[in-house]
Design an enzyme around this catalytic site. Structure first.
Site, PDB file in Angstrom:
ATOM      1  CE  LYS A  83      21.644  32.553  41.045  1.00  5.90           C
ATOM      2  NZ  LYS A  83      23.026  33.418  41.580  1.00  5.90           N
TER       3      LYS A  83
HETATM    4  O1  G3P Z   1      26.856  31.699  40.764  1.00  5.33           O
HETATM    5  C1  G3P Z   1      27.657  31.507  41.854  1.00  5.33           C
HETATM    6  C2  G3P Z   1      28.835  32.196  42.196  1.00  5.33           C
HETATM    7  O2  G3P Z   1      28.513  33.828  42.048  1.00  5.33           O
HETATM    8  C3  G3P Z   1      29.221  32.004  43.627  1.00  5.33           C
HETATM    9  O3  G3P Z   1      30.649  32.020  43.458  1.00  5.33           O
HETATM   10  O4  G3P Z   1      32.839  32.100  43.793  1.00  5.33           O
HETATM   11  O5  G3P Z   1      31.535  32.552  45.984  1.00  5.33           O
HETATM   12  O6  G3P Z   1      31.418  30.848  44.980  1.00  5.33           O
HETATM   13  P1  G3P Z   1      31.961  32.279  44.189  1.00  5.33           P
END
Ligand code: G3P
Length: 217
Positions: A83
């Site tokens: 990534k």
């Molecule tokens: O897949 C990316 C994710 O981990 C981010 O999620 O909820 O932290 O915006 P969030």
């Protein structure tokens, strides 16, 4: 739509994997921090459990650093997807790493133009962050739809990996639009099984069944 699980919690992955719900896993530095585990150790454990791609994120901010970290992470297992962030340096790293035959997931995508660049750089996956756009009163799903249109217009092979999914409605919408993959926290995937009418209907059946006085076993 493929389901990736967005976590570094091996127990949660194992529970969903036993039901055939896990086509891959995504992690990021915040999820590794939350797990309290060593990145290489926990990622190896996940890669041994899951046949599909397991995303492990680089943390360097320059292309050379991302490439070196990506090569190191790729040694963990054959199913590692490296990534990298959607920066100019990340796109350079993406091009080099994909040219080496590695899977690359370009993350932190917030615009159709960024997604177009990632596809041109040969990304295996593009990760548009739905929830974080919704957080600032923009429409995360509109981004998924725009990328779907653009990639289909030109037959780009990069898979749309809808990320930052927070709700079951995000899952429905991502599937409706045709995201190739959605990565969601385990809790969101489990919540997809819930419906108030299922609970109500089951209560009714069980109460009528009790009145029959019968047993199946
Ligand atoms: O897949 C990316 C994710 O981990 C981010 O999620 O909820 O932290 O915006 P969030």
């Amino acid at each position: 739509m493929k389901f990736f699980v967005d976590t570094a919690d091996v127990d949660a992955i194992a529970e969903l994997n036993a039901l055939g719900m896990v086509d891959g896993v995504t992690t990021n530095p915040s999820l590794i921090m939350k797990s309290g585990r060593d990145i290489k150790e926990v990622t190896k454990e996940i890669c041994n459990m899951i046949a599909g791609p397991v995303s492990a994120e680089t943390v360097a901010t320059d292309a050379e650093g991302m490439i070196a970290e990506g090569r190191e992470l790729a040694k963990i297992a054959d199913n590692i997807a490296i990534k990298v962030p959607l920066t100019w340096a990340g796109l350079k790293a993406c091009k080099t790493l994909t040219d080496e035959g590695r899977m690359v997931n370009v993350t932190l995508c917030f615009s159709p133009n960024q997604a177009l660049l990632a596809a041109k750089a040969g990304a295996t996956f593009i990760s548009p962050f739905i929830g974080r756009l919704d957080d600032i009163n923009l429409d995360g799903m509109e981004l998924i739809a725009d990328i779907r249109t653009i990639y289909d217009n030109y037959d780009f092979g990069t898979e749309i990996l809808a990320a930052s999914i927070r709700t079951v409605n995000h899952m429905t919408e991502a599937a409706r639009i045709g995201a190739d993959v959605a990565t969601a926290p385990p809790g969101v995937i489990k919540k997809m099984a819930e419906h108030v009418l299922t609970d109500k209907g089951l209560d009714g059946f069980l109460s009528d069944w009790a009145k029959t006085g019968q047993k199946i076993l």
